[in-house]
Design a protein around this motif. Structure first.
Motif, PDB file in Angstrom:
ATOM      1  N   LEU A 140     -11.114  28.239  52.282  1.00 50.39           N
ATOM      2  CA  LEU A 140     -12.618  28.849  52.049  1.00 50.39           C
ATOM      3  C   LEU A 140     -12.390  29.635  50.602  1.00 50.39           C
ATOM      4  O   LEU A 140     -13.122  30.236  50.290  1.00 50.39           O
ATOM      5  N   ALA A 141     -11.545  29.289  49.914  1.00 49.62           N
ATOM      6  CA  ALA A 141     -11.122  30.151  48.561  1.00 49.62           C
ATOM      7  C   ALA A 141     -12.320  30.093  47.631  1.00 49.62           C
ATOM      8  O   ALA A 141     -12.702  30.812  46.911  1.00 49.62           O
ATOM      9  N   VAL A 142     -12.772  28.690  47.461  1.00 53.27           N
ATOM     10  CA  VAL A 142     -13.798  28.331  46.522  1.00 53.27           C
ATOM     11  C   VAL A 142     -15.329  28.916  47.025  1.00 53.27           C
ATOM     12  O   VAL A 142     -15.759  29.712  46.373  1.00 53.27           O
ATOM     13  N   ALA A 143     -15.334  28.853  48.354  1.00 53.24           N
ATOM     14  CA  ALA A 143     -16.493  29.396  48.898  1.00 53.24           C
ATOM     15  C   ALA A 143     -16.757  30.978  48.946  1.00 53.24           C
ATOM     16  O   ALA A 143     -17.613  31.330  48.543  1.00 53.24           O
ATOM     17  N   ASN A 144     -15.364  31.368  49.280  1.00 52.56           N
ATOM     18  CA  ASN A 144     -15.445  32.734  48.963  1.00 52.56           C
ATOM     19  C   ASN A 144     -15.821  33.461  47.828  1.00 52.56           C
ATOM     20  O   ASN A 144     -16.412  34.397  47.463  1.00 52.56           O
ATOM     21  N   SER A 145     -15.257  32.765  46.758  1.00 51.23           N
ATOM     22  CA  SER A 145     -15.447  32.959  45.294  1.00 51.23           C
ATOM     23  C   SER A 145     -16.878  33.018  44.899  1.00 51.23           C
ATOM     24  O   SER A 145     -17.114  33.912  44.378  1.00 51.23           O
ATOM     25  N   LEU A 146     -17.435  32.104  45.305  1.00 49.05           N
ATOM     26  CA  LEU A 146     -18.941  31.669  44.961  1.00 49.05           C
ATOM     27  C   LEU A 146     -19.621  32.794  45.714  1.00 49.05           C
ATOM     28  O   LEU A 146     -20.575  33.390  44.968  1.00 49.05           O
ATOM     29  N   THR A 147     -19.389  33.125  46.815  1.00 47.22           N
ATOM     30  CA  THR A 147     -20.146  34.321  47.614  1.00 47.22           C
ATOM     31  C   THR A 147     -20.068  35.601  46.962  1.00 47.22           C
ATOM     32  O   THR A 147     -21.083  36.375  47.094  1.00 47.22           O
ATOM     33  N   ALA A 148     -18.694  35.749  46.563  1.00 49.75           N
ATOM     34  CA  ALA A 148     -18.520  37.014  45.943  1.00 49.75           C
ATOM     35  C   ALA A 148     -19.416  37.239  44.581  1.00 49.75           C
ATOM     36  O   ALA A 148     -19.824  38.358  44.439  1.00 49.75           O
ATOM     37  N   ILE A 149     -19.551  36.361  43.931  1.00 45.86           N
ATOM     38  CA  ILE A 149     -20.400  36.127  42.541  1.00 45.86           C
ATOM     39  C   ILE A 149     -21.552  36.440  42.943  1.00 45.86           C
ATOM     40  O   ILE A 149     -22.423  37.234  42.460  1.00 45.86           O
ATOM     41  N   GLN A 150     -21.984  35.798  44.098  1.00 44.02           N
ATOM     42  CA  GLN A 150     -23.453  35.891  44.485  1.00 44.02           C
ATOM     43  C   GLN A 150     -23.728  37.348  45.101  1.00 44.02           C
ATOM     44  O   GLN A 150     -24.921  37.919  45.033  1.00 44.02           O
ATOM     45  N   ALA A 151     -22.664  38.077  45.389  1.00 39.02           N
ATOM     46  CA  ALA A 151     -22.780  39.447  45.961  1.00 39.02           C
ATOM     47  C   ALA A 151     -22.716  40.332  44.789  1.00 39.02           C
ATOM     48  O   ALA A 151     -22.796  41.425  45.032  1.00 39.02           O
ATOM     49  N   ALA A 181     -19.975  40.296  42.024  1.00 40.82           N
ATOM     50  CA  ALA A 181     -18.685  40.263  41.234  1.00 40.82           C
ATOM     51  C   ALA A 181     -19.098  39.302  39.996  1.00 40.82           C
ATOM     52  O   ALA A 181     -20.014  38.551  39.814  1.00 40.82           O
ATOM     53  N   ARG A 182     -18.319  39.875  38.989  1.00 42.16           N
ATOM     54  CA  ARG A 182     -18.641  39.022  37.615  1.00 42.16           C
ATOM     55  C   ARG A 182     -17.390  38.626  36.785  1.00 42.16           C
ATOM     56  O   ARG A 182     -17.652  37.991  35.890  1.00 42.16           O
ATOM     57  N   GLN A 183     -16.186  38.663  37.746  1.00 45.13           N
ATOM     58  CA  GLN A 183     -15.147  38.002  37.077  1.00 45.13           C
ATOM     59  C   GLN A 183     -14.543  37.097  38.104  1.00 45.13           C
ATOM     60  O   GLN A 183     -14.578  37.558  39.331  1.00 45.13           O
ATOM     61  N   VAL A 184     -14.150  35.811  38.020  1.00 38.82           N
ATOM     62  CA  VAL A 184     -13.440  35.120  39.227  1.00 38.82           C
ATOM     63  C   VAL A 184     -12.066  34.617  38.685  1.00 38.82           C
ATOM     64  O   VAL A 184     -12.111  34.019  37.646  1.00 38.82           O
ATOM     65  N   GLN A 185     -11.183  34.954  39.607  1.00 35.54           N
ATOM     66  CA  GLN A 185      -9.829  34.351  39.278  1.00 35.54           C
ATOM     67  C   GLN A 185      -9.454  33.239  39.890  1.00 35.54           C
ATOM     68  O   GLN A 185      -9.950  32.928  41.232  1.00 35.54           O
ATOM     69  N   GLY A 186      -8.724  32.281  39.524  1.00 38.76           N
ATOM     70  CA  GLY A 186      -8.144  31.110  40.162  1.00 38.76           C
ATOM     71  C   GLY A 186      -7.323  30.366  39.321  1.00 38.76           C
ATOM     72  O   GLY A 186      -6.773  30.693  38.124  1.00 38.76           O
ATOM     73  N   THR A 187      -6.811  29.128  39.731  1.00 38.30           N
ATOM     74  CA  THR A 187      -6.094  28.390  38.775  1.00 38.30           C
ATOM     75  C   THR A 187      -6.604  26.844  38.963  1.00 38.30           C
ATOM     76  O   THR A 187      -7.559  26.446  39.519  1.00 38.30           O
ATOM     77  N   MET A 188      -6.098  26.107  37.882  1.00 39.69           N
ATOM     78  CA  MET A 188      -6.346  24.685  37.583  1.00 39.69           C
ATOM     79  C   MET A 188      -5.820  23.999  38.742  1.00 39.69           C
ATOM     80  O   MET A 188      -4.752  24.043  39.352  1.00 39.69           O
ATOM     81  N   ASN A 189      -6.897  23.195  39.698  1.00 39.96           N
ATOM     82  CA  ASN A 189      -6.483  22.368  40.615  1.00 39.96           C
ATOM     83  C   ASN A 189      -6.045  23.081  41.915  1.00 39.96           C
ATOM     84  O   ASN A 189      -5.343  22.261  42.872  1.00 39.96           O
ATOM     85  N   GLY A 190      -6.373  24.273  41.852  1.00 42.24           N
ATOM     86  CA  GLY A 190      -5.987  25.153  42.968  1.00 42.24           C
ATOM     87  C   GLY A 190      -4.577  25.420  43.201  1.00 42.24           C
ATOM     88  O   GLY A 190      -4.216  25.470  44.327  1.00 42.24           O
ATOM     89  N   TYR A 191      -3.550  25.322  42.427  1.00 41.53           N
ATOM     90  CA  TYR A 191      -2.169  25.410  42.474  1.00 41.53           C
ATOM     91  C   TYR A 191      -2.138  26.967  43.003  1.00 41.53           C
ATOM     92  O   TYR A 191      -2.605  27.905  42.449  1.00 41.53           O
ATOM     93  N   GLY A 192      -1.075  27.161  43.928  1.00 42.34           N
ATOM     94  CA  GLY A 192      -0.718  28.643  44.060  1.00 42.34           C
ATOM     95  C   GLY A 192       0.170  28.626  45.624  1.00 42.34           C
ATOM     96  O   GLY A 192       0.406  27.468  46.153  1.00 42.34           O
ATOM     97  N   GLU A 193       0.776  29.697  45.835  1.00 41.03           N
ATOM     98  CA  GLU A 193       1.512  29.868  46.901  1.00 41.03           C
ATOM     99  C   GLU A 193       0.813  29.459  48.210  1.00 41.03           C
ATOM    100  O   GLU A 193      -0.342  29.668  48.626  1.00 41.03           O
TER     101      GLU A 193
END
Length: 539
Positions: free
Chosen positions: A213-224, A226-238
């Motif tokens: 849900l990381a993408v959905a949660n990020s988009l939802t936060a912007i709609q709520a 938020a004005r900065q979104v953090q993430g990685t290319m291709n979704g790499y991460g722990e």
């Protein structure tokens, strides 16, 4: 028009915590330059001083001029019961010379007690002191409120107190982190909306993908709000990864009308995503939204017939907007529309009224029934179409090949291939060794052809995959071999199928070489046409 959204990329830091992701300093520099060209606003480079690699990266980063982004150094709030002036981590952030610092600080009372093993009051002091200190040194500062959503659900008063402390100390951004990736979009919207209503500092969002849900949660936060979104290319991460910027950016810009990048920058998204995948040496899923090779691929005949009339019938955006392209796959599901599209794409003259087209479809279906797949082997498909249209002639034919593998105690395995082929009516017999049977076969074939086709030395085999098609019959089952080859300009894939792995490899290998030679022949013919046009050919 909605407010501009700032893109914060943490591929070089959080992304490298993903399993199988390891970047050298040179890799990180290359990716940083690509990200800057893409137009992201912040590039988090790592934790200065945490390891020799990051020390070297930040030393080199001092001398890199970025056109769009700012380099960010990452660290933590001061250690418990210490003074900020003597905190080694904060000192390294200041000394590394980056204009922006991100500090992670606890926002969940459970973590304060269990992980930090300190008091709630001391954690608040750690947050305030650290940001006050960095602001006094002239840095732009970002507070990553770690585990904020879990903390808010457990003890909202304390989680909000952590944010207020960072705000009181002058933090420029407050980023709400779903560190465990367990929060749902509805919860994200309600909590971010509340935070934005009571804070004056701009809010960011940092999510993880443990519930996908990381993408959905990020988009939802912007709609709520938020004005900065953090993430990685291709979704790499722990664990399951971070929020995927390759999906977030086009969704924000094309679907929600939040400006992030310029149009030309957005059109480079696919190439940057694939570049990062190559540098990181991590396979990129073909079905990755927006930037995957199958994101705009069509296989069913009805679909293809429709998109030839209007691509909007089965595509939610024009693939060119993100630098991708439409693809039509030819398989057992194919109809005339697929072949017509593919032939037009390749400038092959196929008459749909002739029985020849039906024969091609029938042949492809029969081959796929045997185990062939052409979705990932465009070069083999193109050879089939060109042969059917009478465009190409046989360049060489096999008379025989023999492969031997020898293992002598404590010595390396030696593979040898003996090939006899006929080229332009002449029989050529060659022997070559390789670090495996297929490599030996490849070397022997090249050795036989190089005198006739010198350009063959410019190509090389770049990937080799084997798939057992019917595992129910174990070692007696058919295998499908997919070979990827490259030269200075292009990459192409070919396929071979047989009950014998060496024969399947041979079929894929000769398709690869024939495809390369046909390309060179076409280039040569075009060159001769140009010379003739300008009177440079002697008759």
């Amino acid at each position: 028009m909605n407010a501009n959204i700032k893109i914060f990329d943490t591929t070089l830091r959080d992304g490298t915590q993903g399993e199988g992701v390891s970047l050298s300093v040179e890799d990180k520099i290359k990716i940083a330059l690509k990200l800057d060209a893409l137009g992201v606003h912040y590039i988090e480079g790592g934790n200065p001083g945490s390891n020799s690699k990051d020390i070297e990266f930040f030393e080199r980063a001092k001398h890199i001029k970025l056109n769009n982004a700012k380099f960010v150094a990452f660290g933590s709030t001061r250690r418990k019961d210490t003074d900020v002036e003597t905190d080694a981590g904060l000192k390294r952030i200041i000394d590394c010379g980056m204009p922006v610092a991100t500090l992670v600080g606890k926002a969940w009372d459970f973590h304060v007690h269990t992980a930090l093993q300190t008091s709630l009051e001391e954690n608040l002091a750690m947050i305030y002191d650290s940001f006050k200190f960095l602001k006094s040194k002239g840095l732009e500062t970002i507070y990553d409120a770690e585990h904020f959503f879990d903390g808010y659900k457990n003890n909202p008063e304390y989680a909000l107190a952590c944010l207020k402390k960072a705000e009181d100390a002058g933090a420029d951004w407050i980023v709400l982190c779903d560190t465990n990736g367990g929060t749902l979009p509805g919860e994200i919207y309600d909590i971010v909306s509340h935070v934005c209503s009571i804070m004056t500092t701009p809010i960011g969002i940092h999510t993880h993908n443990d519930c996908e849900l990381a993408v959905a949660n990020s988009l939802t936060a912007i709609q709520a709000g938020a004005r900065q979104v953090q993430g990685t290319m291709n979704g790499y991460g722990e664990r399951c990864g971070n929020a995927n910027l390759c999906s977030i950016i086009p969704n924000l810009q094309l679907k929600l009308n939040y400006p992030c990048l310029t149009e030309p920058q957005l059109q480079s998204l696919t190439s940057v995503a694939r570049f990062v995948s190559e540098i990181a040496n991590v396979h990129m899923p073909v079905n990755q939204p927006y930037v995957g090779v199958a994101a705009f691929a069509h296989k069913g005949g009805i679909h293809v017939s429709a998109i030839m009339k209007d691509s909007r019938t089965y595509e939610h955006i024009k693939p060119e907007l993100v630098g991708n392209k439409q693809r039509v796959l030819v398989s057992e599901l194919a109809g005339q529309s697929n072949l017509m599209f593919k032939a037009q794409e390749l400038n092959i003259n196929l008459n749909m009224e002739q029985a020849q087209t039906k024969e091609i479809i029938d042949r492809i279906k029969a081959m796929e029934h045997q185990g062939y797949q052409f979705e990932g082997a465009d070069a083999s498909l193109e050879l089939l179409l060109r042969q059917a249209s009478g465009e190409i002639e046989e360049m060489f034919t096999l008379e025989s090949f023999k492969i031997s593998v020898e293992k002598i105690a404590s010595q390396a395995v030696v593979s040898e291939a003996i090939i006899k082929i006929k080229v332009h009516g002449e029989t050529v017999y060659t022997v070559a060794e390789g670090n495996g049977p297929v490599n030996a076969l490849d070397n022997a074939l090249r050795k036989a052809l190089i005198a006739y086709y010198p350009s063959i030395q410019n190509m090389h085999l770049s990937d080799y995959k084997v798939r057992v098609i019917d595992d129910k019959v174990a070692t007696a089952g058919k295998v499908r071999v997919l070979i990827e080859s490259s030269d200075f300009n292009n990459t192409w894939s070919t396929v071979g199928v047989s009950e014998n792995i060496f024969e399947a490899s041979w079929l894929a290998l000769i398709d690869s070489i024939r495809y390369a030679l046909i390309g060179q022949t076409q280039i040569k013919h075009e060159s001769e046409k140009q010379k003739e046009r300008f009177g440079l050919v002697n008759h």
